[in-house]
Design a protein around this motif. Sequence first.
Motif, PDB file in Angstrom:
ATOM      1  N   PHE A  55       0.836  -1.204   0.000  1.00  0.00           N
ATOM      2  CA  PHE A  55       0.000   0.000   0.000  1.00  0.00           C
ATOM      3  C   PHE A  55       0.870   1.253   0.000  1.00  0.00           C
ATOM      4  O   PHE A  55       0.621   2.189  -0.748  1.00  0.00           O
ATOM      5  N   SER A  56       1.894   1.271   0.836  1.00  0.00           N
ATOM      6  CA  SER A  56       2.739   2.472   0.908  1.00  0.00           C
ATOM      7  C   SER A  56       3.534   2.678  -0.369  1.00  0.00           C
ATOM      8  O   SER A  56       3.864   3.808  -0.722  1.00  0.00           O
ATOM      9  N   THR A  59       1.834   5.089  -2.856  1.00  0.00           N
ATOM     10  CA  THR A  59       1.665   6.498  -2.540  1.00  0.00           C
ATOM     11  C   THR A  59       2.723   7.337  -3.242  1.00  0.00           C
ATOM     12  O   THR A  59       3.813   6.852  -3.529  1.00  0.00           O
ATOM     13  N   THR A 102      -1.828   5.987 -10.806  1.00  0.00           N
ATOM     14  CA  THR A 102      -2.518   6.644  -9.689  1.00  0.00           C
ATOM     15  C   THR A 102      -2.996   8.032 -10.097  1.00  0.00           C
ATOM     16  O   THR A 102      -4.086   8.456  -9.706  1.00  0.00           O
ATOM     17  N   LEU A 144      -2.930  11.077  -4.739  1.00  0.00           N
ATOM     18  CA  LEU A 144      -3.282  10.490  -3.441  1.00  0.00           C
ATOM     19  C   LEU A 144      -4.610   9.737  -3.513  1.00  0.00           C
ATOM     20  O   LEU A 144      -4.740   8.655  -2.933  1.00  0.00           O
ATOM     21  N   PHE A 145      -5.581  10.299  -4.216  1.00  0.00           N
ATOM     22  CA  PHE A 145      -6.856   9.597  -4.356  1.00  0.00           C
ATOM     23  C   PHE A 145      -6.675   8.306  -5.154  1.00  0.00           C
ATOM     24  O   PHE A 145      -7.194   7.255  -4.786  1.00  0.00           O
ATOM     25  N   SER A 148      -4.780   5.735  -3.068  1.00  0.00           N
ATOM     26  CA  SER A 148      -5.562   5.086  -2.014  1.00  0.00           C
ATOM     27  C   SER A 148      -6.413   3.951  -2.585  1.00  0.00           C
ATOM     28  O   SER A 148      -6.548   2.897  -1.959  1.00  0.00           O
ATOM     29  N   ILE A 149      -6.939   4.129  -3.792  1.00  0.00           N
ATOM     30  CA  ILE A 149      -7.766   3.079  -4.397  1.00  0.00           C
ATOM     31  C   ILE A 149      -6.904   1.932  -4.916  1.00  0.00           C
ATOM     32  O   ILE A 149      -7.123   0.765  -4.580  1.00  0.00           O
ATOM     33  N   GLY A 151      -3.727   1.294  -4.249  1.00  0.00           N
ATOM     34  CA  GLY A 151      -2.941   0.725  -3.161  1.00  0.00           C
ATOM     35  C   GLY A 151      -3.760  -0.213  -2.288  1.00  0.00           C
ATOM     36  O   GLY A 151      -3.283  -1.276  -1.884  1.00  0.00           O
ATOM     37  N   ALA A 152      -5.015   0.180  -2.001  1.00  0.00           N
ATOM     38  CA  ALA A 152      -5.876  -0.687  -1.193  1.00  0.00           C
ATOM     39  C   ALA A 152      -6.190  -1.984  -1.933  1.00  0.00           C
ATOM     40  O   ALA A 152      -6.178  -3.068  -1.334  1.00  0.00           O
TER      41      ALA A 152
END
Length: 195
Positions: A55-56, A59, A102, A144-145, A148-149, A151-152
């Motif tokens: 996940f990280s 980012t 991303t 970032l948005f 987050s998707i 990465g999750a």
Amino acid sequence: MLFRRRKKASWPDRLREFFWPRKGFTRPARYLAKRILRLSASPHAVAAGVAAGIFSAFTPLLGFHVILALALAYLTAGNLLAAALATTVANPLTIPLIAIATFRLGEVVLGIHSAEAVTAGELFHMLEHLELSELWHPVLKPMLFGASILGAAAAFLAYGATLLALRSFKARRHARLMQRAGLAPAVLSRGDTTP
């Protein structure tokens, strides 16, 4: 020296080795996978650590991936070493692909329509030369948005795959150790511990 070559490599050999290693490109990935599988923590802890690291890695916080992964692994009771190792998903070959993916997903989610397509080079140029206040809305917010998707989703898949791989690896290892000790698998299935 212990590991020195007997015959020094020539310039063409070193150049070829730099671009095409003798052992191949998959060797580091296989080593990393074996290193993670051999961690002595519980399967959940290792899988949670891998998920935090992956996940990280999605980012846009370049340079802070390991710190973020360690914090997320600590919060999810994950293995810290597995989290740090999993951040290697973000490497010089994959960072441009992750950044563009991303960024594009963030634009779609936020409904931002850019006039022209931004390439990876232009994106990194903006990240390098613009101030934070100038970067937030056009670049960092969508990234970032999107991160987050993506990465999750990647963390969820990595958690499941790592958990299954670890359970299988530990079961095979346990069976192999029992076989070496002279205990038959049929005896183990009945719950009997005597040979």
